[in-house]
Scaffold this motif. Structure first.
Motif, mmCIF file in Angstrom:
data_model
loop_
_atom_site.group_PDB
_atom_site.id
_atom_site.type_symbol
_atom_site.label_atom_id
_atom_site.label_comp_id
_atom_site.label_asym_id
_atom_site.label_seq_id
_atom_site.Cartn_x
_atom_site.Cartn_y
_atom_site.Cartn_z
ATOM 1 N N ILE A 381 -7.479 5.259 9.977
ATOM 2 C CA ILE A 381 -6.676 6.474 9.813
ATOM 3 C C ILE A 381 -7.351 7.422 8.835
ATOM 4 N N GLU A 382 -7.830 6.891 7.702
ATOM 5 C CA GLU A 382 -8.491 7.736 6.687
ATOM 6 C C GLU A 382 -9.788 8.328 7.210
ATOM 7 N N THR A 383 -10.542 7.548 7.989
ATOM 8 C CA THR A 383 -11.822 8.031 8.509
ATOM 9 C C THR A 383 -11.610 9.175 9.494
ATOM 10 N N ILE A 384 -10.642 9.027 10.391
ATOM 11 C CA ILE A 384 -10.388 10.079 11.380
ATOM 12 C C ILE A 384 -9.791 11.311 10.708
ATOM 13 N N GLU A 385 -9.063 11.108 9.617
ATOM 14 C CA GLU A 385 -8.393 12.211 8.927
ATOM 15 C C GLU A 385 -9.372 13.132 8.215
ATOM 16 N N MET A 386 -10.605 12.669 7.992
ATOM 17 C CA MET A 386 -11.608 13.522 7.344
ATOM 18 C C MET A 386 -11.880 14.744 8.216
ATOM 19 N N PRO A 387 -12.071 15.943 7.637
ATOM 20 C CA PRO A 387 -12.208 17.176 8.426
ATOM 21 C C PRO A 387 -13.406 17.130 9.376
ATOM 22 N N PHE A 388 -13.243 17.763 10.537
ATOM 23 C CA PHE A 388 -14.320 17.975 11.500
ATOM 24 C C PHE A 388 -14.726 19.438 11.429
ATOM 25 N N THR A 389 -16.006 19.719 11.371
ATOM 26 C CA THR A 389 -16.492 21.097 11.386
ATOM 27 C C THR A 389 -17.282 21.315 12.660
ATOM 28 N N ILE A 397 -7.686 16.198 12.099
ATOM 29 C CA ILE A 397 -7.102 15.343 13.138
ATOM 30 C C ILE A 397 -6.487 14.120 12.472
ATOM 31 N N THR A 398 -5.334 13.718 12.970
ATOM 32 C CA THR A 398 -4.744 12.460 12.509
ATOM 33 C C THR A 398 -4.560 11.542 13.714
ATOM 34 N N THR A 399 -4.335 10.286 13.429
ATOM 35 C CA THR A 399 -4.137 9.319 14.511
ATOM 36 C C THR A 399 -2.980 8.392 14.182
ATOM 37 N N SER A 400 -2.329 7.929 15.228
ATOM 38 C CA SER A 400 -1.280 6.910 15.098
ATOM 39 C C SER A 400 -1.768 5.650 15.788
ATOM 40 N N ILE A 401 -1.387 4.491 15.237
ATOM 41 C CA ILE A 401 -1.906 3.214 15.742
ATOM 42 C C ILE A 401 -0.755 2.246 15.964
ATOM 43 N N GLY A 402 -0.777 1.582 17.111
ATOM 44 C CA GLY A 402 0.129 0.475 17.389
ATOM 45 C C GLY A 402 -0.668 -0.802 17.530
ATOM 46 N N ILE A 403 -0.167 -1.898 16.973
ATOM 47 C CA ILE A 403 -0.925 -3.154 16.934
ATOM 48 C C ILE A 403 -0.095 -4.275 17.553
ATOM 49 N N SER A 404 -0.732 -5.028 18.462
ATOM 50 C CA SER A 404 -0.115 -6.239 19.009
ATOM 51 C C SER A 404 -1.088 -7.400 18.822
ATOM 52 N N PHE A 405 -0.536 -8.620 18.850
ATOM 53 C CA PHE A 405 -1.336 -9.820 18.595
ATOM 54 C C PHE A 405 -1.217 -10.795 19.769
ATOM 55 N N TYR A 406 -2.356 -11.424 20.081
ATOM 56 C CA TYR A 406 -2.374 -12.506 21.077
ATOM 57 C C TYR A 406 -2.372 -13.835 20.330
ATOM 58 N N PRO A 407 -1.531 -14.787 20.719
ATOM 59 C CA PRO A 407 -0.588 -14.767 21.845
ATOM 60 C C PRO A 407 0.845 -14.413 21.442
ATOM 61 N N GLU A 408 1.068 -14.076 20.165
ATOM 62 C CA GLU A 408 2.433 -13.867 19.686
ATOM 63 C C GLU A 408 3.167 -12.765 20.446
ATOM 64 N N ASP A 409 2.454 -11.663 20.748
ATOM 65 C CA ASP A 409 3.092 -10.495 21.357
ATOM 66 C C ASP A 409 2.783 -10.353 22.845
ATOM 67 N N GLY A 410 2.194 -11.365 23.442
ATOM 68 C CA GLY A 410 1.867 -11.319 24.870
ATOM 69 C C GLY A 410 0.702 -12.225 25.175
ATOM 70 N N ASP A 411 0.748 -12.826 26.365
ATOM 71 C CA ASP A 411 -0.338 -13.725 26.749
ATOM 72 C C ASP A 411 -1.126 -13.196 27.934
ATOM 73 N N ASP A 412 -0.987 -11.911 28.240
ATOM 74 C CA ASP A 412 -1.796 -11.284 29.281
ATOM 75 C C ASP A 412 -2.091 -9.853 28.865
ATOM 76 N N LYS A 413 -3.062 -9.240 29.532
ATOM 77 C CA LYS A 413 -3.546 -7.927 29.107
ATOM 78 C C LYS A 413 -2.473 -6.850 29.141
ATOM 79 N N LEU A 414 -1.677 -6.820 30.210
ATOM 80 C CA LEU A 414 -0.683 -5.755 30.333
ATOM 81 C C LEU A 414 0.392 -5.851 29.257
#
Length: 859
Positions: A381-389, A397-414
Motif C-alpha cells: 500500500i505504501e509503495t503504490i501510494e508514492m507519487p507517480f510523475t 494512486i491508492t490501492t485496496s487489498i483483500g486477503i484469503s488463505f488456503y485452506p482456511e478460506d477455500g480449497d479451490d481457486k474460485l
C-alpha cells in the motif's frame, strides 16, 4: 569301305535324332539364358553363329556364315576400334579375350549391349579356331541405368531436403549414410559425421542427453522412436529437433540397422512458446494473466493442505477516473509502473498476476507468519501510494487489498479468489487504501452480492424477474396518470430482491442490456394486453441505465417493440438520472434525441441529487422532472430550505413547460404542500407502494386512488407475547451469522447488528442488511450479556422499514429448554438492574443515534 548294316543305319539315324534334340535343347537354353555361341574358323575366315547368337546381331538368314569383318561391322562406332582390335589380336595370337560393347542390330538398328568372351583352339601349332559365347545384356543394362538414375534422383532429393537423414549399423554404430541436409542442419562437415566417434551423442544438449539416450531402449523392441530435444550445432547455435528413428531387423530377427530423420523445429517451438507466453501473460505488464493464475492455483491446491499459502487481491482505487480524465495512455503507464513496484516489494518466490484492468493477484507461499503477510500488505500500500510523475503530471494512486488463505478460506481457486474479492469489497467499504482479511470480512452482504452475481445470468434465462408498478397520481384529484415500472427479482434464497441491489451488479457484468431490453419488451407486451382487455392505457415509465444509453441499439430495440406490439410511443416514458448526461454527453444526447423523435417522453429522474445544472434543462429540455424523494421527505414546518428549493423547481419547470412528478410522498403534509405549489403529479407510499401487475390492474379499473388515512395515536397494547421481552436502554452490539439456507449449510462469518430487545422467545434487531423474511434461512446470534456469551439460533418472522435505509427485524428463537433457562437467568438479572436504574455491567451498549452508528460502521 566297309559295308554298313541295317543296325548301323538305325543307330546312326538315332544318333542324328539325338543330336537334333540336343541342338534344340541348347538353342532353347541359350534363349532362356540370353546367351548365344559362336565359332570363328581362322584359316577359312568363317564365322558360325548359333540361332540365338544370330538373332542378337541380325535376324536375316541370308547372311549365312559371314566373314569376321562383316560381323564386326555391327559394332557401335564408339566401341568398334577397341573391340575389333581385341578380336583380331586373339585370332592372330591364339589367345582368349573378353569384351563389353554395343552393336547396332542389323535388322532393327536398335542399340544392344553385349558381353562376349572366347578361347583360342590351336591346331598344328597354329591358332585354328576361336570358340566363344555372347550375351545380350541390353535389358539388364537399362534396368541398371534406371536403378542408378533412381538412386541419383533419390540422392538428389534426400540431399536437398530440409531434414537430415542418416543410417548406421546398430552393432558397430558405424554411420553408413548421412544426407547433405543433415550436415546443413547440424553444421558439421559430412566426413566428421561419418568418421568422428561419439559425435552424434555429443550433439545432444547436456541437460537432455541422459534422457534422450535412455529413450532409445524402445528400439530394441522394434518400436519407432519419436521425440523432441535440443542439440548443440557445430557453429555453436542451439536448435530444437524432431527425431524419428526406425529399427531394421534381419530375417533372423536381429537388429542390424537404424534409420533416422532429423527436422529443425526451432521456429515452431519458439512460435509455440511465444503463443503460450501470450496466452498466459498480460501483454501490457508482461505479468501472468488470469489463465496462468488459475493454473498456478490449481497446482497449489492439489498439494498437501498443510502447505498453505496466501492470496492477495489488489484493486487500484478510483483508477477509472485516470482513464476518463487523462486517457488510457496515462492509465497504461500507471499500470506498468504499479506492476514494477509490486514486483520490487514482493518476495522473490512470490507470484504476481494481472487479471483485469486494474486488478492484480499475488500468491505468497512459505510465509513465516501472518504478521509477515500483514506487514507485506502495508508495504505494498505504501509503495503504490508514492507519487507517480508522468508527462509533468503528479498522480497519487491508492490501492485496496483483500486477503484469503488456503485452506482456511477455500480449497479451490474460485473460492479463494471470490473470498479475497469479498475482503477487498470490505476494504473499499471502509474507505479504501487499506487491507482486509477474509476471516475478518466474510460478511453476509458480501456473500449475498456474490450469490446474486453468480445467479444473475441464470435468472435472465429462467425469467425470474417480475415487473411491479407504482402509480403516479394527479395531486389534486387522485386520478392515476401513469406508473413507474420497477423490476424485482424473485431469488430462490433471498426472496424479493430490489433493483438497487442487483442492477449495479448487472452493470458490472454487462448484463444490464439484456435486463433493460427484457423490461422494455415486457412493458410493451403488457400495454398491448391491457389494450386488448379494454383498459384505459396510461404512460408507463421505465428506468434506463446510463450504460444502456452509451451502447448503440437502444433506439432500435424501443422502435421494434413499439411496432411489434402496436403501441403508440406516447405510452412509453424513459427515465434517466442527471449523472447519465455527464457520462458521455454527446452520445447520450444523440440517443435521447432519436428516442424523442420516435415520440418517447424523457424524464429526468432524481432531480437535485446529482450534478444538477440549468444548462442541462436548457439544452436537454426533458419532458418531465422527477424531484428526488430526499427533498420531499425533508419537508416539515421547521425546514423552509427544502420547501424553497421545491417551490423554485416547480416554478422553473412551469416556465419551461415541463411536467413535474414528486417522488417519495408519504405524509399528508407533503401532499398538501405539493397541491399548494401546483405540483401536477406525485408518487409514493401515501397512495401506493409498488404493486404486482394483478393489483395494478385492479387500480386501473377504478382509475384513481385515495391517500391512505393518517395513523391515529394508539395507546400501547398489553404485551401478548408468550415470553417477556427486555427492552435495552441503548442498542446492544451483537453478531449475526447465516448458518443455513434452504436446508443447505453455509458459514458466512458474522455481521454486526444492533439488538434492541431480547426475551426467551426471540429478539429485535436493527441493521442495514436487506434480508428475506421466511423460514428457509436459519440464523445464529452471538450475544454477550453481563460477560456471558450466548449462541442463539432463530429465524426472521417480520420486517419493518426504519429510516436512512435501515430495517427492523423480528427474530423467533429455536433453542432448547436448557438454553432458555440459561438465558432467563440473565434476562431476569438485567430486568432487576433496570428497575433499580442501575447500569448493566459487562454488556456492550452503543451510545448516540443507532442510525448514525449503522451508517458510520457499515452495519
Amino acid at each position: 569301305m566297309p559295308q554298313l548294316s541295317t543296325d548301323d543305319f538305325q543307330q546312326f539315324a538315332q544318333t542324328l535324332e539325338e543330336l537334333e534334340v540336343s541342338k534344340n535343347h541348347l538353342e532353347h537354353a541359350q534363349q532362356i539364358a540370353q546367351i548365344g555361341s559362336w565359332e570363328y574358323n581362322i584359316p577359312d575366315d568363317m564365322l558360325t553363329f548359333s540361332a540365338y547368337a544370330r538373332d542378337i546381331f541380325i535376324s536375316e538368314e541370308s547372311d549365312g556364315n559371314p566373314p569376321l569383318d562383316k560381323a564386326l561391322a555391327y559394332i557401335h562406332p564408339e566401341d568398334y576400334d577397341k573391340t575389333s582390335a581385341a578380336v583380331w589380336e586373339a585370332a592372330e595370337k591364339g589367345i582368349g579375350f573378353a569384351a563389353d560393347f554395343r552393336i547396332c542390330h542389323g535388322n532393327t538398328h536398335d542399340i544392344r549391349y553385349l558381353k562376349a568372351q572366347a578361347e583360342a583352339i590351336w591346331k598344328d601349332d597354329k591358332p585354328y579356331k576361336l570358340v566363344g559365347v555372347v550375351q545380350d545384356c541390353t535389358i539388364q543394362h537399362y534396368l541398371e541405368n534406371q536403378v542408378e538414375a533412381s538412386k541419383k534422383r533419390i540422392q538428389l532429393i534426400l540431399d536437398h531436403l530440409t531434414v537430415g537423414l542418416w543410417m548406421k549399423e546398430y552393432a558397430t554404430e558405424k554411420v553408413v549414410y548421412v544426407s547433405e541436409g543433415a550436415g546443413e542442419l547440424l553444421q558439421y562437415p559430412l566426413y566428421e559425421l561419418y568418421e568422428v566417434p561419439g559425435i552424434w551423442d555429443d550433439l545432444i544438449h547436456p541437460a537432455e542427453r541422459k534422457e534422450v539416450l535412455s529413450r532409445q531402449e524402445i528400439l530394441k523392441r522394434g518400436e519407432t522412436l519419436q521425440h523432441q530435444y535440443r542439440i548443440q550445432c557445430g557453429d555453436g547455435t542451439l536448435k530444437w529437433v524432431y527425431d524419428q528413428t526406425i529399427p531394421w531387423f534381419n530375417e533372423q530377427g536381429e537388429l542390424t540397422h537404424l534409420f533416422g530423420m532429423l527436422a529443425d523445429i526451432t521456429h515452431e517451438v519458439e512460435m509455440r512458446q511465444k503463443l503460450e507466453y501470450l496466452a498466459t501473460h498480460d501483454a501490457l505488464t508482461a505479468l501472468p494473466n488470469q489463465r496462468s493464475l488459475y493454473e498456478k492455483l490449481d497446482t497449489l491446491c492439489e498439494r498437501d493442505a498443510s502447505s498453505g499459502f496466501a492470496l492477495f487481491y489488489l484493486d487500484l482505487d478510483r483508477f477509472q477516473l485516470i482513464n476518463d480524465s487523462l486517457g488510457y495512455t496515462f492509465g497504461d503507464q500507471i499500470l506498468k509502473r504499479v506492476s514494477n513496484r509490486l514486483v520490487s516489494v514482493l518476495p522473490d518466490d512470490a507470484y504476481l498476476a494481472r487479471i483485469s484492468s486494474n486488478d492484480f493477484v499475488a500468491v505468497i507461499e512459505n510465509a513465516p507468519s501472518q504478521e509477515f503477510l500483514l506487514n507485506l500488505s502495508e508495504r505494498m500500500i505504501e509503495t503504490i501510494e508514492m507519487p507517480f510523475t508522468i508527462d509533468s503530471y503528479e498522480l497519487h494512486i491508492t490501492t485496496s487489498i483483500g486477503i484469503s488463505f488456503y485452506p482456511e478460506d477455500g480449497d479451490d481457486k474460485l473460492s479463494l479468489i471470490q473470498n479475497a474479492h469479498a475482503a477487498l469489497h470490505r476494504a473499499k467499504q471502509l474507505g479504501k487504501n487499506n487491507y482486509q482479511l477474509y476471516s475478518m470480512s466474510k460478511d453476509i452482504t458480501s456473500y449475498k452480492k456474490f450469490v446474486l452475481e453468480k445467479d444473475m445470468r441464470k435468472a435472465i434465462e429462467n425469467e425470474e424477474f417480475e415487473i411491479y408498478f407504482q402509480p403516479q397520481i394527479e395531486t389534486g384529484t387522485g386520478i392515476i396518470k401513469g406508473a413507474e415500472a420497477l423490476i424485482r427479482w424473485h431469488h430462490a434464497d433471498w426472496g424479493l430482491v430490489s433493483p438497487g441491489e442487483f442492477i449495479p451488479l448487472a452493470e458490472e457484468n454487462h448484463l444490464v442490456h439484456k435486463i433493460g431490453h427484457w423490461v422494455i419488451e415486457n412493458v410493451c407486451r403488457q400495454l398491448r394486453s391491457w389494450k386488448d382487455q379494454g383498459f384505459t392505457l396510461r404512460p408507463i415509465a421505465i428506468n434506463v441505465s446510463p450504460i444502456q444509453l452509451m451502447k448503440k441499439g437502444l433506439v432500435d430495440v424501443v422502435a421494434k417493440q413499439l411496432s411489434h406490439y402496436d403501441i403508440p410511443a406516447k405510452y412509453l416514458e424513459l427515465e434517466i438520472t442527471e449523472g447519465t448526461l455527464l457520462k458521455s454527453e454527446k452520445m447520450v444526447l444523440n440517443t435521447l434525441k432519436d428516442l424523442r423523435e420516435l415520440g418517447i417522453k424523457i424524464a429526468l429522474d432524481d432531480f437535485g441529487t446529482g450534478f444538477s445544472s440549468l444548462i442541462y434543462l436548457k439544452e436537454f429540455n426533458p419532458d418531465i422532472i422527477k424531484i428526488d424523494k430526499a427533498f420531499i421527505q425533508s419537508l416539515n414546518a421547521e425546514n423552509n430550505r427544502e420547501a424553497a428549493i421545491i417551490s423554485s423547481v416547480l416554478h422553473l419547470a412551469k416556465g419551461l413547460d415541463m411536467k413535474v412528478i414528486a417522488e417519495g410522498v408519504e405524509e399528508h403534509s407533503q401532499l398538501e404542500f405539493l397541491k399548494q405549489n401546483e405540483c401536477g403529479e406525485c408518487q409514493g407510499y401515501l397512495f401506493s407502494k409498488p404493486v404486482s401487475r394483478k393489483t395494478f390492474e385492479q387500480m386501473l379499473v377504478t382509475g384513481y386512488l385515495k391517500p391512505s388515512k393518517p395513523k391515529p395515536h394508539m395507546p400501547a397494547k398489553e404485551e401478548r407475547r408468550k415470553y417477556y421481552r427486555l427492552v435495552f436502554p441503548n442498542p446492544l452490539l451483537g453478531n449475526m451469522t447465516i448458518v443455513e439456507i434452504n436446508e443447505r449449510t453455509v458459514n458466512l462469518g458474522s455481521a454486526q447488528v444492533l439488538i434492541l430487545d431480547i426475551g426467551l422467545g426471540g429478539l429485535k434487531i436493527m441493521t442495514s442488511l436487506k434480508l428475506p423474511v421466511h423460514s428457509n434461512i436459519k440464523l445464529n446470534f452471538n450475544v454477550h450479556l453481563m460477560g456471558e456469551s450466548f449462541q442463539l439460533e432463530g429465524r426472521l418472522v417480520w420486517k419493518n422499514e426504519a429510516k436512512g435505509d435501515t430495517f427492523y427485524y423480528g427474530v423467533e428463537f429455536n433453542i432448547s429448554e436448557q438454553e432458555k433457562d440459561n438465558l432467563a437467568a440473565f434476562v431476569n438479572k438485567m430486568s432487576a438492574l433496570q428497575r433499580l436504574n442501575q447500569q448493566i455491567p459487562d454488556t456492550y451498549f452503543i451510545e448516540g443515534s443507532p442510525y448514525a452508528y449503522i451508517k458510520n460502521h457499515h452495519l
